[in-house]
Design an enzyme around this catalytic site. Sequence first.
Site, PDB file in Angstrom:
ATOM      1  CG  HIS A 167      -2.180  -0.751   1.049  1.00  0.00           C
ATOM      2  ND1 HIS A 167      -2.261  -2.083   1.366  1.00  0.00           N
ATOM      3  CD2 HIS A 167      -3.393  -0.398   0.563  1.00  0.00           C
ATOM      4  CE1 HIS A 167      -3.484  -2.518   1.088  1.00  0.00           C
ATOM      5  NE2 HIS A 167      -4.201  -1.521   0.597  1.00  0.00           N
ATOM      6  CE  LYS A 203      -3.971  -0.363   4.774  1.00  0.00           C
ATOM      7  NZ  LYS A 203      -5.226   0.294   5.148  1.00  0.00           N
TER       8      LYS A 203
END
Length: 268
Positions: free
Chosen positions: A157, A161
């Site tokens: 990600h 995040k």
Amino acid sequence: MTLKIAIAGVAGRMGQSLVRACSTLTDCEIVGGTERPGSGALDQDIGVLAGLPPSDIKVSLSPAEAARHADIWIDFTAPVPTLASMTALDTTGVKAVIIGTTGFNEAEDEALQEFSKRFSIVKAGNFSLGVAMLSALVEQAAARLGDDWDIEVLETHHRRKVDAPSGTALMLGEAAAKGRNAPLDDLKTPPYDGITGEREAGKIGFSVRRAGGVIGDHEVMFGSDEELISLRHTALDRNVFAKGAIRAGQWAIQQPVGFYTIRDVLDL
Ligand code: NAD
């Protein structure tokens, strides 16, 4: 019927994506949205914030005010504000709540379950159709392949995040554990770091990468001594989650109160 939606965290990445996705649909209307205390987005026009024409709807601090004309509430924020909003929604006409927020701990998850006596709730770590399909395939593969096949969930990600492993990686781990007829808590390995000893048979491992602007990449690898199988999903556009959440809202509004997953929505 036009679905009237209020959005928590409307100035966030997912909040904005939801406003834009709804603007492309004829059966959907944004009627309110919230932001956190101190946010520069408070009192701004929700349409303009998302790069669209003015909507005459302002970002509010109060979930009850934002949801005054709403049928459903969509929440992609963080666990604490998500739970606080659910309490505030009690006095509104909201019938269904779609929760995309990830990173809930066990106690927070239990608190959410309580709210399913009042709302029809769909909670998913990932609202894409492709991931729901991947999860069904993972469950099937885990059920058919024996304990001599190791299962590893890998995810990548963007650098912003804040929780790990991702909600989707945990959802895929749960699907694999379900295929093996055990709770994920019994099968999940601690993160590999240092002298870990040999990998235990039948366990489910997780690997996490954080870099750049990756929207979401998930892979579930099944490995025996002789061969490997990889099932993988890559999200190419954040829009996929927004569209899935709106679709879940259209479905949830027609269901009795209760707690549902994306697989219920897609009848998988
Ligand atoms: P983001 O930080 O861009 O947006 C979150 C927004 O919530 C921010 O604008 C923040 O100000 C706002 N917020 C925080 N506290 C609030 C409060 N008390 N009231 C109202 N608003 C508040 O993050 P994002 O990338 O949009 O992701 C949000 C969440 O959704 C994360 O948990 C992420 O993991 C999850 N997510 C889920 C999916 C899925 O398909 N389920 C997809 C993408 C992201």
